[in-house]
Design a protein around this motif. Structure first.
Motif, short mmCIF file in Angstrom:
data_model
loop_
_atom_site.label_atom_id
_atom_site.label_comp_id
_atom_site.label_asym_id
_atom_site.label_seq_id
_atom_site.Cartn_x
_atom_site.Cartn_y
_atom_site.Cartn_z
N GLY A 266 36.03 31.45 32.13
CA GLY A 266 34.99 31.67 33.12
C GLY A 266 35.32 32.77 34.11
O GLY A 266 34.55 33.04 35.03
N LYS A 267 36.48 33.43 33.94
CA LYS A 267 36.87 34.51 34.85
C LYS A 267 36.01 35.75 34.65
O LYS A 267 35.85 36.55 35.57
N ARG A 268 35.50 35.94 33.43
CA ARG A 268 34.64 37.08 33.14
C ARG A 268 33.26 36.54 32.76
O ARG A 268 33.02 36.14 31.64
N LYS A 269 32.36 36.52 33.75
CA LYS A 269 31.04 35.94 33.52
C LYS A 269 30.02 36.95 33.03
O LYS A 269 29.01 36.57 32.43
N ASN A 270 30.26 38.21 33.31
CA ASN A 270 29.29 39.24 32.95
C ASN A 270 29.96 40.36 32.15
O ASN A 270 30.33 41.40 32.71
N PRO A 271 30.13 40.15 30.85
CA PRO A 271 30.73 41.20 30.01
C PRO A 271 29.78 42.38 29.87
O PRO A 271 28.60 42.28 30.25
N PRO A 272 30.25 43.50 29.34
CA PRO A 272 29.37 44.66 29.12
C PRO A 272 28.14 44.26 28.30
O PRO A 272 28.20 43.32 27.49
N LYS A 273 27.06 44.98 28.50
CA LYS A 273 25.79 44.65 27.84
C LYS A 273 25.94 44.49 26.34
O LYS A 273 25.41 43.55 25.74
N VAL B 10 41.88 40.09 22.57
CA VAL B 10 42.05 38.65 22.72
C VAL B 10 42.07 38.26 24.19
O VAL B 10 41.56 37.19 24.57
N ASP B 11 42.62 39.12 25.04
CA ASP B 11 42.63 38.84 26.48
C ASP B 11 41.22 38.66 27.03
O ASP B 11 40.98 37.84 27.92
N SER B 12 40.28 39.43 26.49
CA SER B 12 38.89 39.31 26.93
C SER B 12 38.32 37.95 26.55
O SER B 12 37.59 37.32 27.33
N VAL B 13 38.67 37.48 25.36
CA VAL B 13 38.21 36.16 24.92
C VAL B 13 38.73 35.09 25.85
O VAL B 13 37.99 34.16 26.24
N TYR B 14 39.99 35.18 26.27
CA TYR B 14 40.56 34.22 27.22
C TYR B 14 39.76 34.22 28.52
O TYR B 14 39.50 33.15 29.11
N ARG B 15 39.40 35.41 28.99
CA ARG B 15 38.65 35.50 30.26
C ARG B 15 37.25 34.91 30.11
O ARG B 15 36.74 34.28 31.04
#
Length: 210
Positions: A82-89, A73-78
Motif C-alpha cells: 500500500g506504499k505505492r497507491k498511484n502507479p504510472p498510468k 519486484v520492488d514495485s510489486v512489494y510497494r
C-alpha cells in the motif's frame, strides 16, 4: 511504417474490452485499489507456482507478477504494502486489465457464447486505401487516408471474429476486418465492382455487443 502487429492487437483488445464492458455490472466485486488488484494477481500467481515451500512460492509469485506487469519486484512489494497507491498510468491500466482478464472466466465464456451468431457494432478510425483491380493480379490502393467508421458487422463476419478471439489469432482478426471493409463497406455487397482494400493502420477499434 505502420505497425501491423499493433493493428491486429487493437482488434482483439477491442473485443476483449467489449466483453469486459458487458460483464461490468457483474464484476462490482473486483478490487478497486492498487493494493487489492496486486493482491488478487499475486494469489493467482501463487496458485500457478510449483514451489512447495510457502516462502519460496510467494517470492517466486512476486517475481512472476513483476514480469507480468513489466515492473521491478520492488514495485510489486510497494503495491502490495500500500506504499505505492498511484502507479504510472500505463501500469495502472495494466493492473486493471490483468485483474479483469483473470476474473470470472466462466462468465466471460458465457458472454462470448451468447454473442456468437449475432451482429456486433464497431466504431473505428482506420487508415486504408482502395482501388479497382480490373486486371487479374493487379492491385491499386491510391490515396490511403484516415476514415471514421461506424458500422454493424453481420453475423457472417462477427462469428469468425469471435473464433479469432477464442484462439488469440490476431492475423485472422485483421483478415476478417479487411474483408468486411472491402466487400461490404466499400463494395456494398458487389455494387461497385471489383474493389480491393488495403488496411494500413488503426487508431482505435471499439466494439459494442448487443
Amino acid at each position: 511504417m505502420p505497425d501491423e502487429n499493433n493493428n491486429r492487437h487493437r482488434i482483439l483488445d477491442g473485443m476483449r474490452k467489449a466483453v469486459h464492458d458487458k460483464l461490468a455490472p457483474k464484476q462490482r466485486d473486483l478490487p478497486k485499489t492498487t493494493k487489492g488488484k496486486a493482491g488478487a494477481l499475486l494469489r493467482e500467481e501463487m496458485k500457478r507456482s510449483t514451489e512447495t515451500d510457502p516462502k519460496k512460492r510467494e517470492a517466486a509469485a512476486k517475481k512472476s507478477l513483476a514480469a507480468r506487469l513489466g515492473v521491478k519486484v520492488d514495485s510489486v512489494y510497494r503495491y502490495l504494502s500500500g506504499k505505492r497507491k498511484n502507479p504510472p498510468k500505463e501500469i495502472a491500466e495494466k493492473l486493471d486489465k490483468e485483474v479483469r482478464d483473470s476474473a470470472k472466466p466462466g462468465l466471460k465464456k458465457k458472454v462470448v457464447a451468447e454473442s456468437r451468431g449475432k451482429s456486433i457494432r464497431i466504431q473505428s478510425r482506420a487508415k486504408f486505401g482502395y482501388g479497382t483491380s480490373a486486371t487479374p493480379g493487379v492491385t491499386t490502393t491510391p490515396d490511403a487516408r484516415w476514415r471514421n467508421i461506424a458500422e454493424t458487422l453481420p453475423a457472417s463476419y462477427a462469428t469468425p471474429l469471435w473464433d479469432a478471439l477464442e484462439h488469440g489469432d490476431d492475423a485472422r482478426a485483421q483478415e476478417i476486418l479487411q474483408s468486411y471493409l472491402q466487400n461490404e463497406y466499400i463494395n456494398e455487397g458487389g455494387k461497385h465492382g471489383n474493389v480491393e482494400v488495403k488496411l494500413e493502420d488503426l487508431d482505435y477499434m471499439d466494439f459494442t455487443i448487443g
